[in-house]
Design a protein around this motif. Structure first.
Motif, short mmCIF file in Angstrom:
data_model
loop_
_atom_site.label_atom_id
_atom_site.label_comp_id
_atom_site.label_asym_id
_atom_site.label_seq_id
_atom_site.Cartn_x
_atom_site.Cartn_y
_atom_site.Cartn_z
N PRO A 392 0.84 -1.11 0.17
CA PRO A 392 0.06 0.02 -0.02
C PRO A 392 1.02 1.30 0.02
CG PRO A 392 -0.99 -1.39 1.58
CD PRO A 392 0.33 -2.33 1.04
N TRP A 401 -5.57 -3.13 -6.09
CA TRP A 401 -6.83 -2.91 -5.15
C TRP A 401 -8.02 -2.71 -6.16
CZ3 TRP A 401 -8.12 -2.03 -0.33
CH2 TRP A 401 -9.50 -1.57 0.12
N ILE A 404 -8.90 -6.39 -7.84
CA ILE A 404 -9.41 -7.27 -6.89
C ILE A 404 -11.06 -6.89 -6.85
CG2 ILE A 404 -9.75 -8.09 -4.45
CD1 ILE A 404 -6.73 -8.07 -4.34
N LEU A 405 -11.39 -5.39 -6.54
CA LEU A 405 -12.59 -4.90 -6.37
C LEU A 405 -13.40 -5.30 -7.73
CD1 LEU A 405 -12.46 -1.37 -4.89
CD2 LEU A 405 -13.53 -3.31 -3.98
N VAL A 408 -14.19 -8.91 -7.58
CA VAL A 408 -15.27 -9.13 -6.31
C VAL A 408 -16.38 -8.83 -6.91
CG1 VAL A 408 -15.71 -8.75 -4.15
CG2 VAL A 408 -13.38 -8.98 -4.56
N TRP A 413 -14.11 -15.52 -6.79
CA TRP A 413 -13.44 -15.59 -5.80
C TRP A 413 -11.85 -16.44 -6.09
CZ3 TRP A 413 -13.03 -12.63 -1.77
CH2 TRP A 413 -13.89 -11.79 -1.47
N VAL A 416 -9.24 -14.12 -7.21
CA VAL A 416 -8.78 -13.23 -6.11
C VAL A 416 -7.74 -14.08 -5.61
CG1 VAL A 416 -9.25 -12.27 -3.77
CG2 VAL A 416 -11.14 -11.82 -5.62
N MET A 417 -8.01 -15.13 -5.35
CA MET A 417 -7.02 -16.31 -4.62
C MET A 417 -5.84 -16.27 -5.40
SD MET A 417 -8.38 -16.36 -1.80
CE MET A 417 -6.84 -16.91 -1.03
N LEU A 420 -3.69 -13.02 -5.29
CA LEU A 420 -3.05 -13.11 -4.07
C LEU A 420 -1.78 -14.08 -3.81
CD1 LEU A 420 -5.99 -12.49 -2.05
CD2 LEU A 420 -4.33 -10.88 -2.22
N ILE A 424 2.13 -13.12 -3.46
CA ILE A 424 3.09 -13.81 -2.29
C ILE A 424 4.44 -14.20 -3.03
CG2 ILE A 424 3.32 -15.52 -0.61
CD1 ILE A 424 0.34 -15.09 0.03
N PHE B 131 -7.78 0.27 6.11
CA PHE B 131 -6.81 0.54 4.91
C PHE B 131 -5.64 0.79 6.00
CE2 PHE B 131 -4.38 3.52 2.54
CZ PHE B 131 -4.04 2.62 1.46
N PHE B 134 -4.05 -1.62 7.92
CA PHE B 134 -3.24 -2.52 7.07
C PHE B 134 -1.78 -2.10 6.71
CE2 PHE B 134 -1.88 -4.63 3.14
CZ PHE B 134 -1.99 -6.03 3.27
N GLY B 169 2.72 -13.57 4.50
CA GLY B 169 1.83 -14.71 3.90
C GLY B 169 0.31 -14.48 4.18
N ILE B 172 -0.96 -10.64 3.42
CA ILE B 172 -1.44 -10.47 2.02
C ILE B 172 -2.52 -11.69 1.56
CG2 ILE B 172 -0.68 -10.39 -0.53
CD1 ILE B 172 2.09 -9.65 0.89
N GLY B 173 -2.41 -12.72 2.12
CA GLY B 173 -3.08 -13.84 1.50
C GLY B 173 -4.75 -14.02 2.22
N LEU B 176 -5.77 -8.99 3.82
CA LEU B 176 -6.08 -8.16 2.79
C LEU B 176 -7.28 -8.34 1.77
CD1 LEU B 176 -5.08 -5.55 1.30
CD2 LEU B 176 -3.82 -6.97 -0.41
N PRO B 177 -7.42 -9.76 1.46
CA PRO B 177 -8.80 -10.16 0.83
C PRO B 177 -9.90 -9.77 1.85
CG PRO B 177 -7.47 -12.04 0.95
CD PRO B 177 -6.85 -10.73 1.38
N ILE B 179 -10.16 -7.25 4.01
CA ILE B 179 -10.46 -6.14 4.12
C ILE B 179 -10.91 -5.54 2.87
CG2 ILE B 179 -9.25 -3.82 4.07
CD1 ILE B 179 -7.18 -5.02 5.94
N ILE B 180 -10.51 -6.04 1.81
CA ILE B 180 -11.25 -5.67 0.50
C ILE B 180 -12.69 -6.00 0.34
CG2 ILE B 180 -10.98 -5.80 -2.13
CD1 ILE B 180 -8.13 -5.95 -2.04
N TRP B 181 -12.96 -7.38 0.86
CA TRP B 181 -14.22 -7.74 0.82
C TRP B 181 -15.02 -6.86 1.89
CZ3 TRP B 181 -15.51 -13.69 2.08
CH2 TRP B 181 -16.74 -14.06 1.42
#
Lengths: 491, 486
Positions: A392, A401, A404-405, A408, A413, A416-417, A420, A424, B131, B134, B169, B172-173, B176-177, B179-181
């Motif tokens: 960020p 960001w 992903i939005l 979603v 999903w 998204v995975m 991510l 990583i 945000f 995070f 890991g 982020i894995g 973060l999802p 939070i976005i969700w």
């Protein structure tokens, strides 16, 4: 007068500069001349951006011939964005190249190499500026041919092989693209992209149109290094001179992706695309495969240039994924990431170039502790790496960001995975580099920072990554606008 | 100055401190002076902020439309900030003794990153939305990495890599999802008393989100994402003490408590079926970590596993839901902080004075280091939950909260865990004071004075905390009632 013709001048100026540059004597002059040209181009690009902001779409009839018979130059929000990106990267990378390439190549070649760089810039700008499908092909070939020549200028003899492979693959891609264009022309009798878009809808169900689509996507996919058509890219970028790699990594694949978006949404149109069976899932599948495969391969590579190039394959996957969502939000996210990825990759390749300039190698096993000798270069590299990971407040975060939005929003999903997991993995392959560069004992015993002319552009891009991460609103809003106008026009 | 003016100082003071430390790097005394002054200043700022009672808001930047990087104090955050900044002062003093006695290399870098870590912890404490949380959560991970890898040998690097891999890991894995969700569901990430998810998410979605959050906040070390904590024990002891007993791990459980209160809302969470499963997971972690601790011979590893267990007390209390349980969770954050930092201080002191790292070597050490081992005993009593320590009160409140919520499972876990805690702390005390010393390797007394002073102070805090618990509870009560009723 000049303003009126800026739309053409932005392409014509670097083209006219090419022979001049090739003829300039001395080691320094060609680079300095090319830099001036790049800055002038940037000026035009900014003017044009302001024009598009004001008027929406700018049109220019070449030689006064009205479209669809004559060639029309057409600049909308998406094209203006990519044009500005090209001009920005050129304006920052050319002064860097003026110093680094002049040190790396033989005396007799300096003029030629900068001529090739300008020609590459011309080709890329032309692709973005034109509204004519065949013109896109011509400029694509101009940029590709100069690209082959530039890659062959690498330090090692392997550069020749890399260039040759790129030549073969690139030619196949260009031929596919041309076949696709030919089919479209046969079907509609026009090559103007606006005109094509109005004539396509009733014809889009025909096998000819669908075959054309497949040929065009495959051909451009190759130029954009979409997995699994990416094999030319790691070799090419790893062997090219770092300044060239920085410029090409930031621009060439981006422009190809631009062409892809242009043809998918601006020529075929969203509704027609949705009727093609399995197209969307195929594109999404390729995008995800690229994200994961690029990252996994990067984890095992030993050459930093190669790692960065393979990470480009992954990042192209992100951008393609945005496009493949077939939604306004997705396309906008793809464009945001396209712009930002250019910034981060250019910063990383320039930092790598500075390291290679000092150490003479980009191989991880020979770079232990370089960070201690080159703290500023390393700071820029870290900034680019953080941005690439998508931390960020860096540019890289913004695109992810929104991506992903957008994903979603469609409730997918698994995508998204996948994103991510790829993020990583990027932490892993970048951390490997950082660890080695900070390790002791160092290969360079004392402080040995890169020359100022290499360092300043690198730091400038690194800071740009931070600024674009903290103030992303203008870029985001522009991309949204570009996306909305393109998808609105296409359907 | 108004309360709003204090807020930026929370980040500026540690950053300037780090810059000052780097600038004074060549003069150790000056560098240490800068560290102490910075820590005192920061604590003073936090106290001013807490005393003012106002809840201003400071927006650093708005990177994306509608997504702000903003700080805003609230009672829970202030509690965490007070603990972290207050104990930083003590730890700084301790660190001077430790680092000098061990002749550690790269001390300037060490103190500078220490200051940056505390700055990141302040950001976590005051984050006004998900945000911001995070951003500072990741900043905390990254700024503590050089501290964990401080020794720079292969072992340190491997430990630090595990540390980074698990924390990055999971965040982020999973985090973060989540939070976005949350943003996608609720349209906002602002921390709001009573939560933001009610009405926007069904029980199943909320359950999945809660799982993502609880496991995504790897710093809370709920099993199976606990492995980074023992791995981080390769760090110098002051780092283990402040970061892995206070700032980092407490950031984890604090975040979970904050999520329960301000994102989910206790009332809404009570209707989420998966919430029970997480409560059981936390309970399992308490028992399992204590059982593993029972078998450890290395003192620091034993303390690490004990920390894992104690952190899950907090998670468990937060998930028990209800005013008393929520207060108990907050109080236990404070209680465990002062007691565990004392234990780590004593472990470091023993190591510096005698070179001993294993429990089995500690026979008779109470006679050579009476002050240190008395402090150890006080802190251990708090861990087990015996009076007259603060640990007794927080455990009492957890029990009370569990009974109010009819959670017999929690009561059972507490009983078993208390026995296990006694099982691994009592033998150490017994060894230290009642067993004769074995063959003398080298003559030694107490550790250097700064270290002894630091651990005496924290041991006293462990005792005093029992008296101050009342103030804490009355300050925090409104937050919890807002959380459970609205």
């Amino acid at each position: 007068m000049i303003l009126e013709h800026a739309q053409v001048l932005v392409v014509a100026l670097p083209l006219l500069a090419v022979p001049v540059c090739a003829l300039l004597p001395s080691r320094r002059w060609p680079g300095q001349f090319a830099t001036l040209v790049a800055w002038a181009v940037l000026g035009f690009a900014v003017l044009l951006m302001a024009g598009v902001a004001e008027q929406g779409v700018l049109r220019y009839q070449l030689g006064g011939w009205a479209p669809p018979w004559g060639i029309e130059y057409r600049l909308d929000a998406m094209a203006a964005l990519v044009q500005l990106l090209l001009a920005l990267i050129a304006a920052v990378v050319f002064p860097y190249a003026a110093r680094s390439l002049a040190d790396e190549v033989d005396d007799g070649r300096v003029g030629g190499i900068f001529a090739a760089l300008l020609l590459l810039l011309t080709g890329l700008l032309g692709i973005v500026a034109t509204g004519d499908a065949f013109n896109v092909f011509v400029f694509l070939e101009i940029s590709s041919l100069s690209g082959y020549a530039l890659i062959a200028m690498g330090r090692r003899r392997r550069a020749l092989v890399a260039s040759f492979r790129y030549l073969i693959m690139g030619t196949v891609g260009a031929t596919f693209f041309l076949i696709g264009l030919g089919l479209l022309y046969a079907l509609t009798g026009t090559l103007n992209m606006d005109d094509l878009a109005t004539r396509m809808p009733p014809l889009s169900a025909s096998p000819t149109a669908q075959t054309a689509l497949v040929f065009i996507v495959a051909g451009i996919g190759l130029k954009a290094a979409v997995f699994p058509l990416h094999q030319w890219l790691p070799d090419a970028y790893a062997e090219a001179p770092p300044a060239v790699a920085a410029f090409m990594a930031a621009t060439a694949t981006k422009v190809a992706l631009y062409v892809l978006a242009r043809f998918l949404f601006g020529v075929f149109g969203l509704e027609q695309l949705l009727e093609v069976p399995a197209l969307q899932s195929a594109l999404q599948g390729l995008a995800v495969a690229g994200m994961l495969a690029g990252s996994l391969l990067a984890m095992r590579a030993m050459d930093i240039g190669r790692i960065l190039a393979l990470s480009s394959v992954a990042q192209v996957g992100y951008i393609l994924l945005g496009f493949a969502l077939f939604s306004t939000a997705g396309l906008a996210a793809g464009l945001v990431h396209l712009f930002n990825h250019a910034l981060m990759k250019a910063a990383l390749f320039l930092a790598l170039g500075a390291i290679v300039h000092r150490v003479g190698s980009g191989d991880l096993s020979r770079l232990e502790g370089v960070a201690h000798a080159m703290p500023w270069t390393m700071a820029a590299f870290m900034m680019g790496a953080l941005s690439l990971i998508g931390v960020p407040l860096t540019a890289g975060f913004v695109g992810k960001w929104y991506l992903i939005l957008a994903v979603v929003e469609q409730g997918q999903w698994w995508l998204v995975m996948a994103m991510l997991v790829a993020s990583i993995l990027s932490v892993v392959y970048l951390w490997r580099i950082v660890e080695v560069l900070y390790r002791r004992p160092a290969v360079l015993p004392a402080r040995h920072e890169a020359p100022a002319l290499l360092l300043l552009p690198t730091l400038l891009l690194a800071v740009a990554n931070l600024v674009m991460g903290m103030h992303a609103t203008p870029l985001v809003e522009w991309s949204m606008r570009a996306s909305a106008s393109l998808l609105g026009a296409g359907s | 100055m108004t309360a709003g003016d204090w807020l930026p100082l929370l980040l500026i003071v540690p950053m300037l401190g780090a810059a000052g430390i780097l600038a004074a790097g060549r003069v150790p005394n000056l560098r240490e002076g800068v560290t102490v002054v910075t820590s005192l200043l920061l604590f003073w700022v936090v106290v001013q902020l807490a005393m003012s009672g106002a809840e201003p808001r400071w927006v650093l930047t708005e990177p994306l439309p509608g997504l702000q990087l903003a700080l805003s104090p609230e009672p829970l955050g202030l509690l965490f900030a007070l603990i972290a900044s207050g104990l930083w002062i003590v730890t700084s003093v301790y660190a001077f003794g430790y680092m000098r006695a061990k002749h550690e290399a790269k001390q300037t870098r060490f103190y500078a990153f220490f200051a940056l870590s505390i700055g990141a912890a302040m950001g976590v404490a005051m984050a006004a939305n998900l945000f911001t949380l995070f951003v500072f959560y990741e900043a905390l991970t990254l700024s503590t990495y050089p501290l964990v890898a401080h020794h720079g040998d292969d072992k340190a690097r491997a430990g630090a890599r595990t540390y980074l891999r698990i924390l990055l890991g999971t965040s982020i894995g999973l985090l973060l999802p989540a939070i976005i969700w949350t943003h996608q569901l609720a349209g906002t990430g602002e921390f709001t008393p009573g939560g933001i998810l009610a009405g926007h998410a069904g029980p199943t979605v909320a359950g999945v989100l809660l799982v993502l959050y609880v496991l995504g906040v790897g710093k809370a070390a709920v099993m199976p994402v606990h492995r980074w904590l023992p791995a981080a024990m390769v760090a110098p002891t002051p780092v283990s003490a402040l970061l892995h007993a206070v700032a980092v791990v407490k950031a984890g459980v604090f975040v979970i408590l904050k999520l329960v209160v301000y994102v989910f809302g206790m009332e809404f969470l009570a209707g989420v079926p998966l919430e029970r499963a997480l409560l059981w997971l936390a309970g399992f972690t308490v028992v399992a970590a204590s059982t593993v601790a029972l078998r450890q011979d290395n003192l620091k590893r034993l303390l690490a596993y004990s920390t894992i267990g104690q952190l899950s007390y907090v998670v468990m209390a937060a998930l028990t839901l209800g005013t008393t349980a929520g207060l108990a969770a907050a109080l236990h954050i404070a209680a465990h902080a002062v007691a565990k930092i004392t234990l780590f201080f004593t472990a470091g002191s023993i190591y510096v004075a005698s070179g001993k790292t294993q429990v089995s070597q500690l026979d008779g050490i109470g006679r050579r280091m009476p002050v240190t081992m008395t402090a150890f005993t006080v802190a251990a009593l708090s861990m087990i939950g015996l009076p007259p320590t603060v640990g007794f009160i927080s455990k009492w409140m957890i029990l009370q909260g569990a009974l109010e919520a009819d959670q017999l499972f929690v009561v059972l876990v507490l009983v078993v865990s208390t026995a296990l805690n006694a099982g691994y702390f009592m033998p150490i005390i017994h060894r230290a004071f009642f067993r004769p010393e074995r063959a003398v390797a080298r003559e030694h007394g107490e550790a250097p004075p700064p270290m002894v002073a630091a651990l005496v102070v924290t041991a006293f805090l462990t005792l005093l905390g029992a008296l101050a618990a009342d103030i804490l509870v009355s300050t925090l009560a409104p937050v919890m009632t807002a959380g459970s009723s609205g």
